[in-house]
Scaffold this active site. Structure first.
Site, mmCIF file in Angstrom:
data_model
loop_
_atom_site.group_PDB
_atom_site.id
_atom_site.type_symbol
_atom_site.label_atom_id
_atom_site.label_comp_id
_atom_site.label_asym_id
_atom_site.label_seq_id
_atom_site.Cartn_x
_atom_site.Cartn_y
_atom_site.Cartn_z
ATOM 1 C CG HIS A 1 35.615 -44.987 75.452
ATOM 2 N ND1 HIS A 1 35.480 -45.047 76.827
ATOM 3 C CD2 HIS A 1 36.947 -44.846 75.230
ATOM 4 C CE1 HIS A 1 36.676 -44.958 77.387
ATOM 5 N NE2 HIS A 1 37.582 -44.834 76.447
ATOM 6 C CD GLU B 1 39.886 -44.200 79.459
ATOM 7 O OE1 GLU B 1 38.970 -44.975 79.802
ATOM 8 O OE2 GLU B 1 40.017 -43.776 78.284
ATOM 9 C CD GLU C 1 35.624 -54.413 72.349
ATOM 10 O OE1 GLU C 1 36.690 -53.940 72.809
ATOM 11 O OE2 GLU C 1 34.789 -53.735 71.756
ATOM 12 N NE ARG D 1 52.127 -62.329 57.311
ATOM 13 C CZ ARG D 1 52.964 -62.794 56.380
ATOM 14 N NH1 ARG D 1 54.131 -63.280 56.740
ATOM 15 N NH2 ARG D 1 52.614 -62.788 55.125
ATOM 16 C CE LYS E 1 39.508 -52.760 72.408
ATOM 17 N NZ LYS E 1 38.306 -51.971 72.727
ATOM 18 C CE LYS F 1 42.372 -52.373 78.856
ATOM 19 N NZ LYS F 1 42.724 -51.278 77.989
ATOM 20 C CG HIS G 1 41.069 -40.496 74.666
ATOM 21 N ND1 HIS G 1 40.237 -40.988 73.708
ATOM 22 C CD2 HIS G 1 41.096 -41.428 75.658
ATOM 23 C CE1 HIS G 1 39.777 -42.179 74.082
ATOM 24 N NE2 HIS G 1 40.283 -42.459 75.269
ATOM 25 C CG HIS H 1 35.927 -42.809 70.657
ATOM 26 N ND1 HIS H 1 35.929 -44.154 70.376
ATOM 27 C CD2 HIS H 1 36.981 -42.603 71.468
ATOM 28 C CE1 HIS H 1 36.947 -44.733 71.002
ATOM 29 N NE2 HIS H 1 37.587 -43.814 71.685
ATOM 30 N NE ARG I 1 39.952 -55.106 75.393
ATOM 31 C CZ ARG I 1 41.228 -55.218 75.120
ATOM 32 N NH1 ARG I 1 41.737 -56.396 74.862
ATOM 33 N NH2 ARG I 1 42.018 -54.159 75.101
ATOM 34 C CG ASN J 1 34.395 -50.069 73.980
ATOM 35 O OD1 ASN J 1 35.559 -49.687 73.972
ATOM 36 N ND2 ASN J 1 33.998 -51.186 73.384
HETATM 37 P P1 NAD Z 1 48.939 -38.521 74.798
HETATM 38 O O1 NAD Z 1 49.686 -39.729 74.445
HETATM 39 O O2 NAD Z 1 48.596 -37.566 73.718
HETATM 40 O O3 NAD Z 1 49.728 -37.745 75.944
HETATM 41 C C1 NAD Z 1 49.187 -36.551 76.443
HETATM 42 C C2 NAD Z 1 50.207 -35.426 76.490
HETATM 43 O O4 NAD Z 1 51.052 -35.632 77.616
HETATM 44 C C3 NAD Z 1 51.123 -35.323 75.289
HETATM 45 O O5 NAD Z 1 51.315 -33.969 74.988
HETATM 46 C C4 NAD Z 1 52.422 -35.940 75.778
HETATM 47 O O6 NAD Z 1 53.538 -35.406 75.101
HETATM 48 C C5 NAD Z 1 52.423 -35.549 77.225
HETATM 49 N N1 NAD Z 1 53.143 -36.439 78.136
HETATM 50 C C6 NAD Z 1 53.048 -37.781 78.192
HETATM 51 N N2 NAD Z 1 53.704 -38.258 79.256
HETATM 52 C C7 NAD Z 1 54.277 -37.187 79.866
HETATM 53 C C8 NAD Z 1 55.063 -37.042 81.025
HETATM 54 N N3 NAD Z 1 55.336 -38.075 81.824
HETATM 55 N N4 NAD Z 1 55.498 -35.805 81.338
HETATM 56 C C9 NAD Z 1 55.160 -34.732 80.561
HETATM 57 N N5 NAD Z 1 54.377 -34.808 79.487
HETATM 58 C C10 NAD Z 1 53.935 -36.029 79.145
HETATM 59 O O7 NAD Z 1 47.550 -38.866 75.495
HETATM 60 P P2 NAD Z 1 47.007 -40.003 76.467
HETATM 61 O O8 NAD Z 1 45.913 -39.356 77.210
HETATM 62 O O9 NAD Z 1 48.071 -40.703 77.189
HETATM 63 O O10 NAD Z 1 46.394 -41.076 75.448
HETATM 64 C C11 NAD Z 1 45.293 -40.786 74.637
HETATM 65 C C12 NAD Z 1 45.291 -41.768 73.496
HETATM 66 O O11 NAD Z 1 45.196 -43.096 74.025
HETATM 67 C C13 NAD Z 1 44.118 -41.601 72.548
HETATM 68 O O12 NAD Z 1 44.565 -41.686 71.228
HETATM 69 C C14 NAD Z 1 43.231 -42.789 72.878
HETATM 70 O O13 NAD Z 1 42.471 -43.201 71.771
HETATM 71 C C15 NAD Z 1 44.229 -43.817 73.299
HETATM 72 N N6 NAD Z 1 43.706 -44.876 74.201
HETATM 73 C C16 NAD Z 1 43.975 -46.155 73.875
HETATM 74 C C17 NAD Z 1 43.535 -47.173 74.687
HETATM 75 C C18 NAD Z 1 43.861 -48.589 74.356
HETATM 76 O O14 NAD Z 1 43.316 -49.490 74.997
HETATM 77 N N7 NAD Z 1 44.756 -48.838 73.430
HETATM 78 C C19 NAD Z 1 42.810 -46.869 75.856
HETATM 79 C C20 NAD Z 1 42.558 -45.537 76.162
HETATM 80 C C21 NAD Z 1 43.020 -44.528 75.322
HETATM 81 N N1 GLY Z 2 40.286 -49.196 76.342
HETATM 82 C C1 GLY Z 2 39.324 -50.193 76.026
HETATM 83 C C2 GLY Z 2 39.904 -51.537 75.865
HETATM 84 O O1 GLY Z 2 41.088 -51.716 76.026
HETATM 85 O O2 GLY Z 2 39.187 -52.452 75.552
#
Ligand code: NAD
Ligand code: GLY
Length: 368
Positions: A254, A194, A242, A130, A152, A232, A271, A258, A247, A251
């Site tokens: 998105h 973003e 949300e 938890r 999130k 943010k 993404h 998505h 919030r 999206n």
């Molecule tokens: P990712 O985590 O897949 O990273 C992208 C690529 O970059 C990967 O191959 C990784 O190994 C590489 N990488 C990362 N940092 C590096 C660095 N400093 N040097 C070299 N390589 C590096 O992708 P992302 O774009 O960071 O994240 C996308 C994900 O985030 C999706 O799953 C999306 O749904 C999620 N997301 C979540 C939120 C949230 O609020 N939680 C918001 C936006 C996106």
């Molecule tokens: N990335 C959308 C949120 O955090 O609400």
């Protein structure tokens, strides 16, 4: 410097996030990854650093050294890179590792990587016993400006993006812009999706910094990073889970984004690229449904082009995208709900878009 003076202090900006009853800091500063242990300030506890192979090859050693130096026992779990890692199967492996380590609620999960690692490790931290302590250490631009802030956390399930998830605020976020030096160009561009989203939602100074900063995408102005995190944090602060509709504005782009990401099997588009196309679609729909003027829509489209994001949708079936739009988590009674813009800085949430217009916008993305 005196030999016992210790390492020089790092110039860091701190942004406070107030999410309901929880408050935490987002520390932004060059060199902070090496200081993560001292920032965690939890001697005599243990940390599991979760990372992916790419990120670990650059940054794991320095993070582990910093944790050990701060008196924390540390272990690492290094996973394959990519969205496929954000899965229930990998999540179960992560639970196994935490169980084998005897991790307890006083211990820390450090998410060292992009949004994939942040979402996955964050969900494990939220649910194991938890809730373990969570430190987000984002290394992509996208995760620094967005994913690591706001709590999130999720994994994907079948065709459902982020279908298994919850809200779980980190105890701390540590952002080291030096890590962006090794980020591949495609990922830099994805992060800008973003940033553009925030700029269009916030307007004003944030949009001005976005337009000024896009010329030097790989080295974003620290003031822009800070402005994005502050924006943010402010939105999350007004609606942490949300529930009030505030919030939901985040999206923007998105719903279609998505659908494109999933229709492309998480391989055709990253993404960020998918969100870039989703933003193009949302601007087009905003002109037709919520009165966004053509000049503002054009300004958004140009910014997406300047950010190096895709101009057109290729390599995925339009029918798949249209079908998946209806499966979005934000769909109510089968009708997809969109975030659109009335004007720059003024979003409208929960907009119902008729199915024929959903198909039309997908056709426009392919044909433009
Ligand atoms: P990712 O985590 O897949 O990273 C992208 C690529 O970059 C990967 O191959 C990784 O190994 C590489 N990488 C990362 N940092 C590096 C660095 N400093 N040097 C070299 N390589 C590096 O992708 P992302 O774009 O960071 O994240 C996308 C994900 O985030 C999706 O799953 C999306 O749904 C999620 N997301 C979540 C939120 C949230 O609020 N939680 C918001 C936006 C996106
Ligand atoms: N990335 C959308 C949120 O955090 O609400």
């Amino acid at each position: 410097m005196r030999p016992d003076a210790g390492p020089a202090p790092v110039a860091a900006v701190s942004v406070t996030v107030r999410a309901g009853l929880e408050t935490y800091e987002v520390r932004i500063g060059a060199g902070l990854l090496g200081r993560l242990g001292e920032l965690c300030d939890r001697p005599a506890t243990q940390a599991l650093v979760v990372s992916d192979e790419n990120v670990a090859s650059w940054y794991l050693e320095r993070v582990m050294a910093g944790l050990e130096a701060a008196g924390m026992r540390s272990a690492a779990m290094v996973l394959p890179p990519g969205e496929q890692t954000k899965s229930p199967v990998v999540l179960a492996a992560l639970y196994d590792r935490l169980y084998d380590l005897g991790a307890g609620r006083h211990d820390t999960v450090v998410a060292l990587g992009g949004g994939v690692i942040g979402d996955l490790a964050g969900y494990a931290a939220a649910t194991f016993q938890r809730g373990l302590r969570l430190v987000q250490a984002p290394t992509t631009l996208l995760a620094m400006v967005d994913a690591a802030v706001g709590g999130k956390v999720a994994v994907d399930f079948r065709e459902g993006k982020n279908y298994l998830g919850t809200f779980y605020q980190p105890a701390l976020v540590v952002e080291d812009p030096d890590a962006l030096a090794t980020l591949p160009e495609r990922e830099v561009h994805g992060g800008w999706a973003e940033i553009v989203k925030h700029g269009l939602l916030a307007g004003g100074v944030t949009l001005a910094l976005t337009e000024a900063g896009v010329a030097d995408k790989a080295r974003p102005d620290p003031r822009l990073l800070e402005a994005d995190v502050r924006f943010k944090a402010a939105v999350v602060g007004r609606d942490p889970r949300e529930t009030t509709g505030v919030r939901a504005m985040l999206n923007f782009g998105h719903t279609v984004g998505h659908a494109i990401e999933v229709a492309g099997g998480f391989a055709r588009y990253s993404h960020g690229e998918a969100v870039g196309l989703g933003l193009r679609a949302a601007l087009w729909l905003s002109e037709r449904l919520t009165g966004l003027d053509a000049a503002a829509a054009g300004r958004g489209q140009r910014l997406l082009s300047a950010a190096g994001l895709p101009e057109r949708l290729t390599g995925v079936a339009a029918a798949d995208v249209a079908r998946l739009i209806g499966r979005d988590k934000k769909a109510a009674a089968g009708a997809a709900r969109f975030v659109l813009l009335e004007e720059v800085g003024r979003p409208a949430t929960g907009v119902v878009v008729p199915p024929e217009l959903q198909s039309e916008v997908v056709a426009w993305l392919i044909g433009r």
